[in-house]
Structures are given as C-alpha cells and as structure tokens.
Design an enzyme around this catalytic site. Structure first.
Site, mmCIF file in Angstrom:
data_model
loop_
_atom_site.group_PDB
_atom_site.id
_atom_site.type_symbol
_atom_site.label_atom_id
_atom_site.label_comp_id
_atom_site.label_asym_id
_atom_site.label_seq_id
_atom_site.Cartn_x
_atom_site.Cartn_y
_atom_site.Cartn_z
ATOM 1 N N ARG A 17 0.842 -1.205 0.000
ATOM 2 C CA ARG A 17 0.000 0.000 0.000
ATOM 3 C C ARG A 17 0.872 1.248 0.000
ATOM 4 O O ARG A 17 0.524 2.264 -0.584
ATOM 5 C CB ARG A 17 -0.954 0.002 1.209
ATOM 6 C CG ARG A 17 -1.704 1.301 1.364
ATOM 7 C CD ARG A 17 -3.036 1.215 2.096
ATOM 8 N NE ARG A 17 -3.045 0.363 3.255
ATOM 9 C CZ ARG A 17 -2.453 0.622 4.431
ATOM 10 N NH1 ARG A 17 -1.791 1.733 4.622
ATOM 11 N NH2 ARG A 17 -2.528 -0.240 5.429
ATOM 12 N N TYR A 30 -11.263 20.544 -14.515
ATOM 13 C CA TYR A 30 -11.913 19.235 -14.533
ATOM 14 C C TYR A 30 -13.003 19.206 -13.447
ATOM 15 O O TYR A 30 -12.723 19.409 -12.273
ATOM 16 C CB TYR A 30 -10.868 18.139 -14.314
ATOM 17 C CG TYR A 30 -11.480 16.787 -14.175
ATOM 18 C CD1 TYR A 30 -12.277 16.266 -15.187
ATOM 19 C CD2 TYR A 30 -11.317 16.040 -13.021
ATOM 20 C CE1 TYR A 30 -12.872 15.022 -15.054
ATOM 21 C CE2 TYR A 30 -11.901 14.794 -12.885
ATOM 22 C CZ TYR A 30 -12.686 14.302 -13.904
ATOM 23 O OH TYR A 30 -13.290 13.081 -13.757
ATOM 24 N N ASP A 42 -2.219 20.503 -13.316
ATOM 25 C CA ASP A 42 -2.843 19.346 -13.959
ATOM 26 C C ASP A 42 -2.500 19.453 -15.440
ATOM 27 O O ASP A 42 -3.061 20.261 -16.173
ATOM 28 C CB ASP A 42 -4.358 19.364 -13.727
ATOM 29 C CG ASP A 42 -5.064 18.164 -14.376
ATOM 30 O OD1 ASP A 42 -4.465 17.537 -15.267
ATOM 31 O OD2 ASP A 42 -6.220 17.881 -13.995
ATOM 32 N N LYS A 89 -5.481 8.872 -19.100
ATOM 33 C CA LYS A 89 -5.674 9.503 -20.411
ATOM 34 C C LYS A 89 -4.469 9.228 -21.309
ATOM 35 O O LYS A 89 -4.188 8.103 -21.622
ATOM 36 C CB LYS A 89 -5.957 10.995 -20.232
ATOM 37 C CG LYS A 89 -6.907 11.319 -19.065
ATOM 38 C CD LYS A 89 -8.282 10.736 -19.254
ATOM 39 C CE LYS A 89 -9.137 11.045 -18.022
ATOM 40 N NZ LYS A 89 -10.471 10.450 -18.074
HETATM 41 C C1 LIG Z 1 -7.895 17.009 -16.765
HETATM 42 C C2 LIG Z 1 -8.272 15.867 -15.866
HETATM 43 N N1 LIG Z 1 -7.780 15.835 -14.627
HETATM 44 C C3 LIG Z 1 -8.089 14.829 -13.777
HETATM 45 C C4 LIG Z 1 -8.952 13.802 -14.140
HETATM 46 C C5 LIG Z 1 -9.275 12.726 -13.177
HETATM 47 O O1 LIG Z 1 -8.652 11.517 -13.569
HETATM 48 P P1 LIG Z 1 -9.240 10.074 -13.190
HETATM 49 O O2 LIG Z 1 -10.518 9.901 -13.963
HETATM 50 O O3 LIG Z 1 -8.152 9.114 -13.561
HETATM 51 O O4 LIG Z 1 -9.499 10.073 -11.716
HETATM 52 C C6 LIG Z 1 -9.505 13.824 -15.421
HETATM 53 C C7 LIG Z 1 -10.454 12.771 -15.817
HETATM 54 O O5 LIG Z 1 -11.201 12.921 -16.757
HETATM 55 C C8 LIG Z 1 -9.153 14.875 -16.306
HETATM 56 O O6 LIG Z 1 -9.659 14.927 -17.549
#
Ligand SMILES: Cc1ncc(COP(=O)(O)O)c(C=O)c1O
Length: 385
Positions: free
Chosen positions: A54, A106, A179, A204
């Site tokens: 973990r 997001y 991000d 992604k």
């Molecule tokens: C720009 C962005 N950040 C964070 C996330 C979150 O990722 P996860 O779906 O792997 O938790 C996403 C998911 O669509 C995203 O598009």
C-alpha cells in the site's frame, strides 16, 4: 536522472521505458510484481526499503522514474486514479490553508474541492486563472499555500501562463501544482516553467488505450511536502495495482507518437470546422485567434494537444443530435485514448458547469483525420436536417 537519461531525447527514454533490463531474467519487459508484502531481515530491519505494497511497490519503480525523467522532476508517484493523485496534494495541506483553483477545470475535482475539501477546512477560492491580475488580487501573503492550474483546461481549453502564475504564487510563498493531463510532457514541462508539482490523470494520454484508471504526481524537489504527499498515498491507500502499473509503463512507450498524431489531427479538425456554417465556435488553443494562443505557443512545444470543443450552431438540441448521428467517433466520456470520443459536456457536468449547452467536447484519437472530419460533417448535416 542518469547521464544517459540526460543525453538522449525524451522520445528515446519513453520508447525504451528508460532501457531497464530485468536483472534476474534479462527480460526487456519487466515482470509484474504482485506481492503485497516483503521479507523482514533476520535482525528485524527492512533494509530492502520494501515493507507493504500500500505504501510502495517495486511494480511502480520504472513507471515512476520514467515519468519523472520525462517531466524533468526529482521523483514521481503513481496513484490509483487521477483524482487520487490530485486530492493527495490538497490533503497534504492543513485545515485553514487558502488555495486558489481555476473557475474552468476538470469538473469532478472542482466538485470535490467545493464539497469535501472545504468541509475539511481548506479555504478554496475559484479564480480566473487565465488572468494574472485576478490571480494577483486573490493571493493572500502567507495564507495561500497552493495554486492549482489546469492548462489547457476542460472543457473550454483555456490556457494559463504557468511561468507568470508561478512567479506570482512564489512571491507570497504558495506552491504551484499543474494538472497537465491534456498537454502531457510531450508538449509542456511545467516544472521547467516554475511549477512545483505536476499531476496527470494517467488514465488519459500517458496510458493512452482507455483500459486503465491511474494517476501520477511528479515533484520538482524531494521536500517535506512531497513526503507528506507520499504519506497520504500510503495511509489513505490510493495506491495503483501491480498489473495497472505494468500496463501504464507499456502505454507510455508510445506516448510521443500518439500525442503528436492526435495534436496534428486536432489542429486539422479545428481549422476545418473554424469556418463551418453549422459550428458557431471552435475552442482550441492551436487556432491563431484563440484567446490563449500566444501563451500556448510559448509554453507548448510541438502541438496544442488532442482536445478541442465545438459549439454547434442551433444550440443544445442540435449539439445532442450531432452526437447522436455520429458513427465513427464514439459517444463517451474520457479522453486520450486511441479512439476518438465525442461528448455533450454539459450533460455529464450538470448544474454549475461552465460548459455552454451547445458544446461538444472532442477527444481526437488515431484514426485517419479525413474519416473523422467526414463523420462529423455528416452528423452536423443530419442534425440540421
Ligand atoms: C484534466 C483531468 N484531470 C483529472 C482527471 C481525473 O482523472 P481520473 O478519472 O483518472 O481520476 C480527469 C479525468 O477525466 C481529467 O480529464
């Protein structure tokens, strides 16, 4: 970073996943370490540094070091999802800390920030992160501990100047996390622009095949805050599985080819539909008249990414009808896979979304761009009857 890692192009590092060869078997593709626990030495020590999966897992090592090398950071950490990675950063702060986050970001992370992080005591303030004046006005000296950037940002693909924002944040003692899911290290390296942390939904582009949920953080320096982030991962348990770590490493070998191909096709699509009578707006930082184009051209190298949005003339009904008539693109959420996706974004984001009702979000995959254009053309024509 080793000497070899410094001297070759990132494409070469990714293609060979740093060139590691398994010491026991001489295998080029690493074994999958499934063990959850590791042997304690006879004298009661844990000299291997491995205790329990973990907290840490040899299955992470190669993928974490590869992504850290591509981002030019000190260390990487894999998480069970992009959300687990992002929330670990906020959970490493203390109740009462002030943080800035973008108005356009997001949506699931914005929801968590507004509904859970605030309940836990963070003072979350949403700002127009594309405006240095707005950021300057919102920063509170000594109180603001984190500025969260997403660029280009879902679902309008607005662009934030990472270097300018980092300079403002650092002047008041705040950290900056980016991000960079959509830009990927192929197009932007936020740590070189002054950011302290980079986050990716590895679900992604990093993995790239729509078959894995994963997240990653990379830090510029291995400091006390990073140790807290790793402790959050170990104690809250947002840890990636062994097989998923292996899949992610496999996906990253083709990262550069995939991102460049998707960016080229997205640019073609954006230019094609920019002057289309059934499309009122194309939102894409690669268009010369896009609001953030000049900044994007400075901080993105080799393309503007595979994500764009179109606003369909005729409003929400026409947008949903266009998505309904699509044949080659897939009608689904997510992004960054080999297959192109189309999504009526307001439907999934719900109340409070900044996504206009006529907006379709497009994730451009690896199909022939002429096929993607033709399919969207026929869907728009049928929607407009
Ligand atoms: C720009 C962005 N950040 C964070 C996330 C979150 O990722 P996860 O779906 O792997 O938790 C996403 C998911 O669509 C995203 O598009």
């Amino acid at each position: 970073m080793t000497q070899t890692e410094r001297s070759v192009h990132p494409e070469s590092l990714a293609a060979q996943a740093l060139g590691w060869v398994d010491a026991t078997t001489r295998a080029i593709s690493p074994p999958i370490h499934a063990s959850t626990t590791f042997i304690r030495d006879e004298d009661n020590q844990y000299r291997s540094g491995r205790i329990y999966a973990r907290a840490d897992n040899p299955a992470f090592d190669q993928a974490e070091q590869l992504i850290a090398a591509l981002e030019r950071g000190a260390q990487g950490a894999l998480f069970a999802s992009g959300m687990a990675a992002a929330t670990a950063v906020f959970q490493s702060l203390a109740p009462g800390d002030h943080v800035l986050a973008p108005q356009v970001m997001y949506w699931s992370l914005r929801n968590w920030l507004m509904n859970f992080a605030t309940a836990w005591g963070l003072k979350v303030q949403l700002v127009d992160m594309t405006s240095p004046d707005a950021v300057r006005a919102a920063l509170q000296s000594g109180k603001t501990k984190l500025v969260w950037i997403e660029t280009p940002a879902n679902p309008l693909w607005s662009v934030t100047d990472i270097a300018a924002t980092a300079a403002l944040a650092h002047a008041v003692g705040a950290r900056v996390a980016v991000d960079s899911t959509v830009a990927t290290p192929v197009l932007t390296r936020p740590l070189e622009l002054g950011a302290d942390l980079v986050m990716h939904a590895a679900t992604k582009y990093l993995n790239g095949h729509s078959d894995l949920i994963a997240g990653v953080l990379v830090t510029r320096v291995d400091d006390e805050f990073w140790k807290r982030v790793k402790t959050v991962r170990a104690q809250l348990g947002g840890t990636l599985g062994s097989f998923e770590s292996w899949l992610l490493l496999r996906g990253m070998r083709t990262l550069y080819l995939r991102v460049h191909a998707a960016s080229q096709s997205a640019q073609r699509l954006a230019e094609h539909f920019a002057a289309h009578r059934r499309v009122s707006h194309v939102l894409y930082p690669g268009l010369r008249d896009a609001p953030g184009h000049a900044i994007a051209a400075r901080q993105m190298q080799g393309g503007f990414g595979g994500m764009l949005s179109i606003r369909v003339a005729g409003g929400e009904t026409a947008a949903i009808a266009t998505a309904a008539h699509i044949a080659l693109w897939k009608r689904a959420t997510s992004l960054g896979g080999t297959e192109s996706l189309v999504e009526h974004r307001a439907s999934i984001e719900g109340a409070g979304t900044p996504a206009p009702a006529d907006l379709l979000r497009l994730s451009v995959g690896l199909e022939h761009v002429d096929d993607l254009i033709a399919d969207l053309e026929q869907a728009l024509a049928r929607a407009h009857g």
